[in-house]
Design a protein around this motif. Structure first.
Motif, PDB file in Angstrom:
ATOM      1  N   LEU A 194       0.831  -1.203   0.000  1.00 12.30           N
ATOM      2  CA  LEU A 194       0.000   0.000   0.000  1.00 12.30           C
ATOM      3  C   LEU A 194       0.868   1.256   0.000  1.00 12.30           C
ATOM      4  O   LEU A 194       0.575   2.228  -0.709  1.00 12.30           O
ATOM      5  N   ALA A 195       1.954   1.234   0.771  1.00 12.90           N
ATOM      6  CA  ALA A 195       2.861   2.387   0.801  1.00 12.90           C
ATOM      7  C   ALA A 195       3.535   2.576  -0.553  1.00 12.90           C
ATOM      8  O   ALA A 195       3.702   3.714  -1.029  1.00 12.90           O
ATOM      9  N   ALA A 196       3.907   1.469  -1.203  1.00 13.09           N
ATOM     10  CA  ALA A 196       4.557   1.566  -2.503  1.00 13.09           C
ATOM     11  C   ALA A 196       3.598   2.112  -3.561  1.00 13.09           C
ATOM     12  O   ALA A 196       3.998   2.876  -4.441  1.00 13.09           O
ATOM     13  N   LEU A 197       2.335   1.727  -3.482  1.00  7.15           N
ATOM     14  CA  LEU A 197       1.335   2.251  -4.415  1.00  7.15           C
ATOM     15  C   LEU A 197       1.197   3.765  -4.259  1.00  7.15           C
ATOM     16  O   LEU A 197       1.168   4.502  -5.258  1.00  7.15           O
ATOM     17  N   LYS A 198       1.108   4.209  -3.020  1.00  6.14           N
ATOM     18  CA  LYS A 198       0.956   5.648  -2.781  1.00  6.14           C
ATOM     19  C   LYS A 198       2.203   6.403  -3.218  1.00  6.14           C
ATOM     20  O   LYS A 198       2.118   7.505  -3.772  1.00  6.14           O
ATOM     21  N   ALA A 199       3.383   5.809  -2.991  1.00  2.73           N
ATOM     22  CA  ALA A 199       4.627   6.455  -3.411  1.00  2.73           C
ATOM     23  C   ALA A 199       4.699   6.576  -4.931  1.00  2.73           C
ATOM     24  O   ALA A 199       5.316   7.501  -5.468  1.00  2.73           O
ATOM     25  N   ARG A 200       4.057   5.660  -5.630  1.00  4.39           N
ATOM     26  CA  ARG A 200       4.050   5.707  -7.093  1.00  4.39           C
ATOM     27  C   ARG A 200       3.066   6.741  -7.619  1.00  4.39           C
ATOM     28  O   ARG A 200       3.072   7.070  -8.810  1.00  4.39           O
ATOM     29  N   GLY A 201       2.206   7.272  -6.735  1.00  2.38           N
ATOM     30  CA  GLY A 201       1.212   8.249  -7.153  1.00  2.38           C
ATOM     31  C   GLY A 201      -0.160   7.667  -7.384  1.00  2.38           C
ATOM     32  O   GLY A 201      -1.039   8.335  -7.943  1.00  2.38           O
ATOM     33  N   VAL A 202      -0.352   6.413  -6.955  1.00  2.00           N
ATOM     34  CA  VAL A 202      -1.671   5.784  -7.054  1.00  2.00           C
ATOM     35  C   VAL A 202      -2.493   6.221  -5.845  1.00  2.00           C
ATOM     36  O   VAL A 202      -2.050   6.102  -4.704  1.00  2.00           O
ATOM     37  N   GLU A 203      -3.682   6.728  -6.080  1.00  2.00           N
ATOM     38  CA  GLU A 203      -4.574   7.123  -4.991  1.00  2.00           C
ATOM     39  C   GLU A 203      -5.315   5.885  -4.502  1.00  2.00           C
ATOM     40  O   GLU A 203      -5.828   5.109  -5.301  1.00  2.00           O
ATOM     41  N   VAL A 204      -5.387   5.698  -3.183  1.00  2.00           N
ATOM     42  CA  VAL A 204      -6.026   4.522  -2.597  1.00  2.00           C
ATOM     43  C   VAL A 204      -7.186   4.973  -1.706  1.00  2.00           C
ATOM     44  O   VAL A 204      -7.000   5.797  -0.802  1.00  2.00           O
ATOM     45  N   GLN A 205      -8.373   4.451  -1.993  1.00  2.00           N
ATOM     46  CA  GLN A 205      -9.555   4.749  -1.194  1.00  2.00           C
ATOM     47  C   GLN A 205     -10.286   3.444  -0.882  1.00  2.00           C
ATOM     48  O   GLN A 205      -9.973   2.389  -1.448  1.00  2.00           O
ATOM     49  N   THR A 206     -11.279   3.515   0.014  1.00  2.00           N
ATOM     50  CA  THR A 206     -12.035   2.327   0.406  1.00  2.00           C
ATOM     51  C   THR A 206     -13.539   2.584   0.331  1.00  2.00           C
ATOM     52  O   THR A 206     -13.992   3.724   0.392  1.00  2.00           O
ATOM     53  N   LEU A 207     -14.269   1.503   0.192  1.00  2.00           N
ATOM     54  CA  LEU A 207     -15.713   1.486   0.427  1.00  2.00           C
ATOM     55  C   LEU A 207     -16.002   0.225   1.225  1.00  2.00           C
ATOM     56  O   LEU A 207     -15.098  -0.579   1.489  1.00  2.00           O
ATOM     57  N   THR A 208     -17.244   0.048   1.630  1.00  2.00           N
ATOM     58  CA  THR A 208     -17.613  -1.132   2.408  1.00  2.00           C
ATOM     59  C   THR A 208     -18.777  -1.852   1.748  1.00  2.00           C
ATOM     60  O   THR A 208     -19.810  -1.240   1.459  1.00  2.00           O
ATOM     61  N   LEU A 209     -18.592  -3.130   1.461  1.00  2.00           N
ATOM     62  CA  LEU A 209     -19.704  -4.000   1.107  1.00  2.00           C
ATOM     63  C   LEU A 209     -19.592  -5.256   1.971  1.00  2.00           C
ATOM     64  O   LEU A 209     -18.561  -5.930   1.956  1.00  2.00           O
TER      65      LEU A 209
END
Length: 368
Positions: free
Chosen positions: A217-232
């Motif tokens: 998750l940290a590597a994704l954010k460092a690459r500039g990928v935005e990470v969000q969540t929803l709930t199902l």
């Protein structure tokens, strides 16, 4: 289309019975959505497979110990563990209502023929075997093992969540042929749960999310990928087999979801800016496409019974990370809706040849 159009041959030994020794060490099959081209890869390379500006959305539901073993009123047990004789197995699939005295749930019961409306079930704590920790009144019966139960704790001051943590078992899927937390295996209470799980309520894990680690998750954010969540919250539909012969006759059970404000705003920004939205798992895909179908990508909660099959026009999801799913399942149909039936079945055939691990604890596929 016919349900049998989504069949494929899977050797039983490829069904993963345990998670990989290290979380995140799974293999990942990459598919080009336009051409169907396949590349064998590893999940650890996911950050390099996405690009800056992508919006990655996760399902942050938490699995509850929703599998209970009890007895019908009048019988008694000295221990709380699966046993072949005299036991009633109950899987809590979704909560209908709750009040100060107890809560009402949709459940699956086995053996169902022994459990009819008007009966009472008792669930015991192995450390306190003199009286049941939980009582269930059977309110209604369905055709395929569905039962509506009213759950009443012995101690009205003890939350049901605490009781389930004591006496409940993790609801591992039926194709995992071992008890939960079997000796010499990784603890299922940890591994059949994502590292980002928050609100409790699911009867099954959103399995594509099981691969993620804090480092990924940290590597994704460092690459500039935005990470969000929803709930199902995953419910009954995951456990009921498809009984229709044609896809147009398939009806899914409704499952509750929440689209939070931060995620809704991120989706709207990404769409306005033409950035790609990547869904982690079929649960996220169904939620996003349901919200688009009802014309509500603002923050809200609701339920969805959306069934996705080939012919669906995707309005939100532009990329999909997903595990490999059961033959003739609605999840294979969803993947086929996104990538095409022929390309999906070709990818599955490739995965079988290359000895990928299948289903909940197995490997994954990235389609972009």
């Amino acid at each position: 289309m016919l349900v049998s159009d989504f069949d494929y041959e899977l050797p039983e030994e490829l069904i993963a019975q345990t998670p990989p020794e290290t979380r995140g060490a799974s293999r990942m099959l990459r598919m080009d959505r336009a051409s169907g081209a396949l590349v064998d890869d590893s999940f650890a390379s996911l950050p390099e497979c996405l690009k800056a500006g992508d919006l990655l959305i996760l399902n942050d539901t938490r699995v509850i110990p929703a599998r209970l073993f009890g007895v019908r009123a009048g019988l008694h047990t000295q221990h709380n563990s699966p046993a072949p004789t005299g036991r009633i197995e109950v899987l809590l699939t979704s909560q209908i209502s709750a009040d100060d005295e107890g809560s009402t749930w949709e459940t699956l019961v086995r053996p169902a023929r022994k459990v009819q409306p008007g009966e009472t079930l008792h669930f015991y704590d192995a450390e306190r075997p003199s009286a049941p920790a939980l009582t269930a009144e059977v309110l209604a019966a369905g055709e395929f093992g569905e039962r509506t139960l009213r759950l009443i704790p012995a101690d009205p001051q003890e939350p049901l969540t605490a009781i389930l943590e004591r006496i409940g078992h993790l609801p591992l899927p039926p194709y995992i042929y071992r008890p939960d937390e079997a000796p010499n295996t990784t603890a299922d209470r940890e591994r059949y749960q994502t590292v980002f799980a928050q609100p409790a309520g699911s009867a099954a894990a959103p399995t594509a999310g099981l691969h993620f680690t804090p480092e990924i998750l940290a590597a994704l954010k460092a690459r500039g990928v935005e990470v969000q969540t929803l709930t199902l919250h995953v419910g009954l539909g995951t456990f009921q087999p498809v009984r229709a012969e044609r896809t147009e006759d398939i009806r899914l059970h409704a499952e509750p979801y929440t689209l939070p404000a931060a995620t809704a705003e991120a989706i709207q920004r990404a769409q306005a800016e033409g950035r790609r939205i990547v869904a982690v798992g079929t649960t996220v895909t169904r939620t996003l496409e349901h919200c688009a179908a009802i014309g509500n990508l603002a923050p809200h909660s609701g339920t969805t019974s959306l069934f996705l099959s080939p012919g669906h026009e995707f309005r939100v999801v532009g990329g999909l990370l997903t595990n490999f799913h059961l033959p003739q399942s609605t999840l294979v149909m969803l993947v086929s809706a996104f990538a095409g039936r022929e390309a999906t079945l070709a990818a599955y055939a490739h995965a079988v040849r290359e000895r990928y691990r299948f289903f909940s604890y197995g490997d994954c596929m990235l389609i972009v």
